[in-house]
Scaffold this motif. Structure first.
Motif, mmCIF file in Angstrom:
data_model
loop_
_atom_site.group_PDB
_atom_site.id
_atom_site.type_symbol
_atom_site.label_atom_id
_atom_site.label_comp_id
_atom_site.label_asym_id
_atom_site.label_seq_id
_atom_site.Cartn_x
_atom_site.Cartn_y
_atom_site.Cartn_z
ATOM 1 N N THR A 74 -31.704 9.352 -0.252
ATOM 2 C CA THR A 74 -32.993 8.928 -0.820
ATOM 3 C C THR A 74 -32.804 8.499 -2.266
ATOM 4 O O THR A 74 -33.449 7.578 -2.738
ATOM 5 C CB THR A 74 -34.055 10.041 -0.766
ATOM 6 O OG1 THR A 74 -33.567 11.207 -1.453
ATOM 7 C CG2 THR A 74 -34.424 10.393 0.673
ATOM 8 N N HIS A 75 -31.929 9.199 -2.979
ATOM 9 C CA HIS A 75 -31.567 8.863 -4.349
ATOM 10 C C HIS A 75 -30.297 9.629 -4.679
ATOM 11 O O HIS A 75 -29.870 10.490 -3.909
ATOM 12 C CB HIS A 75 -32.705 9.132 -5.331
ATOM 13 C CG HIS A 75 -33.151 10.571 -5.449
ATOM 14 N ND1 HIS A 75 -33.608 11.316 -4.374
ATOM 15 C CD2 HIS A 75 -33.203 11.412 -6.520
ATOM 16 C CE1 HIS A 75 -33.937 12.528 -4.800
ATOM 17 N NE2 HIS A 75 -33.693 12.622 -6.094
ATOM 18 N N VAL A 76 -29.672 9.321 -5.812
ATOM 19 C CA VAL A 76 -28.319 9.824 -6.023
ATOM 20 C C VAL A 76 -28.253 11.055 -6.939
ATOM 21 O O VAL A 76 -27.202 11.343 -7.502
ATOM 22 C CB VAL A 76 -27.350 8.708 -6.501
ATOM 23 C CG1 VAL A 76 -27.315 7.572 -5.478
ATOM 24 C CG2 VAL A 76 -27.700 8.187 -7.900
ATOM 25 N N HIS A 77 -29.365 11.786 -7.062
ATOM 26 C CA HIS A 77 -29.269 13.082 -7.744
ATOM 27 C C HIS A 77 -28.377 14.011 -6.904
ATOM 28 O O HIS A 77 -28.373 13.957 -5.674
ATOM 29 C CB HIS A 77 -30.646 13.704 -7.941
ATOM 30 C CG HIS A 77 -31.426 13.035 -9.039
ATOM 31 N ND1 HIS A 77 -32.784 13.143 -9.161
ATOM 32 C CD2 HIS A 77 -31.022 12.261 -10.080
ATOM 33 C CE1 HIS A 77 -33.193 12.464 -10.222
ATOM 34 N NE2 HIS A 77 -32.141 11.918 -10.800
ATOM 35 N N LEU A 78 -27.635 14.870 -7.611
ATOM 36 C CA LEU A 78 -26.538 15.583 -6.949
ATOM 37 C C LEU A 78 -26.989 16.639 -5.943
ATOM 38 O O LEU A 78 -26.227 16.986 -5.043
ATOM 39 C CB LEU A 78 -25.639 16.238 -7.995
ATOM 40 C CG LEU A 78 -24.906 15.260 -8.915
ATOM 41 C CD1 LEU A 78 -23.938 16.017 -9.800
ATOM 42 C CD2 LEU A 78 -24.188 14.185 -8.128
ATOM 43 N N ASP A 79 -28.223 17.134 -6.084
ATOM 44 C CA ASP A 79 -28.668 18.136 -5.099
ATOM 45 C C ASP A 79 -28.980 17.489 -3.748
ATOM 46 O O ASP A 79 -29.175 18.187 -2.757
ATOM 47 C CB ASP A 79 -29.865 18.965 -5.605
ATOM 48 C CG ASP A 79 -30.977 18.136 -6.223
ATOM 49 O OD1 ASP A 79 -30.754 16.948 -6.544
ATOM 50 O OD2 ASP A 79 -32.078 18.691 -6.399
ATOM 51 N N HIS A 80 -28.993 16.158 -3.706
ATOM 52 C CA HIS A 80 -29.254 15.439 -2.445
ATOM 53 C C HIS A 80 -28.103 14.543 -2.012
ATOM 54 O O HIS A 80 -27.963 14.257 -0.833
ATOM 55 C CB HIS A 80 -30.536 14.619 -2.578
ATOM 56 C CG HIS A 80 -31.648 15.397 -3.178
ATOM 57 N ND1 HIS A 80 -32.116 16.557 -2.599
ATOM 58 C CD2 HIS A 80 -32.333 15.266 -4.335
ATOM 59 C CE1 HIS A 80 -33.065 17.067 -3.361
ATOM 60 N NE2 HIS A 80 -33.216 16.313 -4.416
ATOM 61 N N ALA A 81 -27.327 14.056 -2.972
ATOM 62 C CA ALA A 81 -26.251 13.115 -2.660
ATOM 63 C C ALA A 81 -24.881 13.616 -3.107
ATOM 64 O O ALA A 81 -23.891 12.899 -2.942
ATOM 65 C CB ALA A 81 -26.539 11.759 -3.308
ATOM 66 N N GLY A 163 -40.267 6.232 -10.066
ATOM 67 C CA GLY A 163 -41.194 7.282 -10.512
ATOM 68 C C GLY A 163 -40.410 8.547 -10.807
ATOM 69 O O GLY A 163 -40.354 9.023 -11.929
ATOM 70 N N HIS A 164 -39.739 9.070 -9.770
ATOM 71 C CA HIS A 164 -38.823 10.203 -9.969
ATOM 72 C C HIS A 164 -37.492 9.695 -10.525
ATOM 73 O O HIS A 164 -36.900 10.319 -11.412
ATOM 74 C CB HIS A 164 -38.614 10.931 -8.648
ATOM 75 C CG HIS A 164 -37.615 12.032 -8.700
ATOM 76 N ND1 HIS A 164 -37.875 13.248 -9.287
ATOM 77 C CD2 HIS A 164 -36.334 12.093 -8.252
ATOM 78 C CE1 HIS A 164 -36.801 14.009 -9.191
ATOM 79 N NE2 HIS A 164 -35.852 13.340 -8.570
ATOM 80 N N ALA A 165 -37.012 8.578 -9.969
ATOM 81 C CA ALA A 165 -35.760 7.967 -10.426
ATOM 82 C C ALA A 165 -35.787 6.492 -10.053
ATOM 83 O O ALA A 165 -36.422 6.109 -9.068
ATOM 84 C CB ALA A 165 -34.559 8.655 -9.793
ATOM 85 N N GLY A 182 -37.884 11.958 -0.270
ATOM 86 C CA GLY A 182 -36.987 12.331 -1.369
ATOM 87 C C GLY A 182 -37.716 13.263 -2.325
ATOM 88 O O GLY A 182 -38.282 14.275 -1.904
ATOM 89 N N ASP A 183 -37.716 12.889 -3.620
ATOM 90 C CA ASP A 183 -38.420 13.700 -4.624
ATOM 91 C C ASP A 183 -39.637 12.982 -5.176
ATOM 92 O O ASP A 183 -40.110 13.298 -6.260
ATOM 93 C CB ASP A 183 -37.466 14.046 -5.777
ATOM 94 C CG ASP A 183 -36.496 15.146 -5.408
ATOM 95 O OD1 ASP A 183 -36.723 15.836 -4.393
ATOM 96 O OD2 ASP A 183 -35.508 15.320 -6.136
ATOM 97 N N ASN A 184 -40.150 11.984 -4.419
ATOM 98 C CA ASN A 184 -41.259 11.206 -4.978
ATOM 99 C C ASN A 184 -42.623 11.628 -4.483
ATOM 100 O O ASN A 184 -43.628 11.066 -4.907
ATOM 101 C CB ASN A 184 -41.053 9.707 -4.708
ATOM 102 C CG ASN A 184 -41.122 8.924 -6.005
ATOM 103 O OD1 ASN A 184 -41.796 9.326 -6.943
ATOM 104 N ND2 ASN A 184 -40.430 7.817 -6.074
HETATM 105 ZN ZN LIG Z 1 -34.083 14.082 -7.567
#
Ligand SMILES: [Zn+2]
Length: 327
Positions: A74-81, A163-165, A182-184
């Motif tokens: 969904t996005h490349v923040h480390l807790d998800h990617a 918005g979030h990233a 994701g986180d949005n």
């Molecule tokens: Zn995130």
């Protein structure tokens, strides 16, 4: 195929499963698995430490590793990617599907690592995230806004949702009438659910939080009339319209709190405490019956991350130039 599913694997219907990645605490960080006509896709991975669970999920469901066509971030923040590189190594035929602004960070994760290091520090990076492995460029597909990919015959539609990233897209699955948000679409702790309803609040993690873009992205998600939302933190939300209304209020209150503390001498500490108080009081008003100390404990890390993201937003040069002078 064993009859009992592992406890970290939760069936959602419509060929979908939530996988508790185990990051940070139980039922905090979700990855998803979608299965259609024998083909499979992961949506988000958790960190590198979650990859054994993702592979165990395939095994428990009798799905071979070569049946996985897509790993979607969904996005490349480390807790998800953070686990994308390890997972791609284990899945010989998978393509990584990522927002165009995230693609280069998956191919060469050095900048991602360094950016996260500034937010989290070296000790937490090693303990919580593990190693970041690169993905070969020819295995990476960057989405266009509005693009459809097909998992077997099942269409998945990508919406670019800042918005979030800025490297964030959400995925529409018509079969389940759901967005992978994701986180949005905020975060919701299962511990805070009241009679099956989610207490929801925004995630404003550094360094690309943009409240106007987040409101617009949420409106775009709602325009599809979703029946349910699949959040990364954590999992399925079904009272979508009610959640959206309350999320909007919490986003407004979060931004107002940041503006109220913009001149505080120790902004991070002050704003973190103010956000803990905001979310704690809102959770209690919502009906969360946990002891206040437990509510505060659960909120602490996310309030600190939100505060850091709000400070990055307050200090962003474009925003400072555009902001009206205040008496
Ligand atoms: Zn995130």
């Amino acid at each position: 195929m064993s009859s009992a599913l592992p406890t970290f694997l939760e069936p959602l219907g419509d060929g979908l499963w939530a996988i508790d990645t185990g990051f940070h605490r139980d039922r905090f960080d979700a990855a998803y698995l979608a299965v259609e006509s024998g083909r499979a896709a992961f949506v988000d991975t958790g960190t590198a430490f979650a990859v054994p669970r993702l592979l165990a999920a395939l095994e428990a469901l009798g799905i071979s590793r070569s049946a996985v066509d897509f790993v979607i971030a969904t996005h490349v923040h480390l807790d998800h990617a953070g686990g994308v590189g390890q997972l791609m190594q284990a899945l010989p035929d998978a393509r990584l599907v990522v927002h165009p602004r995230g693609a280069r960070h998956m191919i060469d994760p050095i900048a991602l690592w360094q950016g996260a290091l500034e937010v989290y520090g070296a000790a937490q990076m090693a303990r919580a995230y593990g190693e970041l492995l690169p993905v070969a460029a020819e295995r990476v597909h960057a989405t266009a806004d509005g693009e459809t990919i097909h998992l077997a015959t099942r269409p998945l539609v990508f919406a670019h949702t800042p918005g979030h990233a800025l490297h964030h897209h959400c995925i529409w699955d018509a079969r389940s009438a759901a967005w992978f948000t994701g986180d949005n679409f905020g975060m919701a702790y299962p511990e805070f659910n009241v009679d099956g309803r989610a207490f929801i609040f925004p995630t404003t993690t550094p360094v690309q939080f943009d409240p106007e873009a987040m409101r617009a992205s949420i409106a775009r998600l709602l325009a599809a009339s979703p029946r349910q939302m699949f959040l990364t933190h954590y999992s399925r939300v079904t009272d979508v319209a009610d959640c959206a209304r309350r999320l909007g209020h919490m986003l407004d209150a979060t931004v107002e709190t940041a503006l109220a503390h913009r001149e505080a001498p120790d902004r991070l500490e002050t704003l973190t405490a103010a956000l803990v108080a905001l979310y704690r009081d809102a959770a209690r008003a919502f009906g969360v019956a946990l002891p206040v100390a437990r509510i505060t404990e659960l909120l602490q890390d996310d309030a600190a991350l939100n505060a850091a993201g709000l400070i990055a937003w307050l200090d962003r040069p474009a925003r400072a130039a555009a902001a009206p002078a205040r008496a």
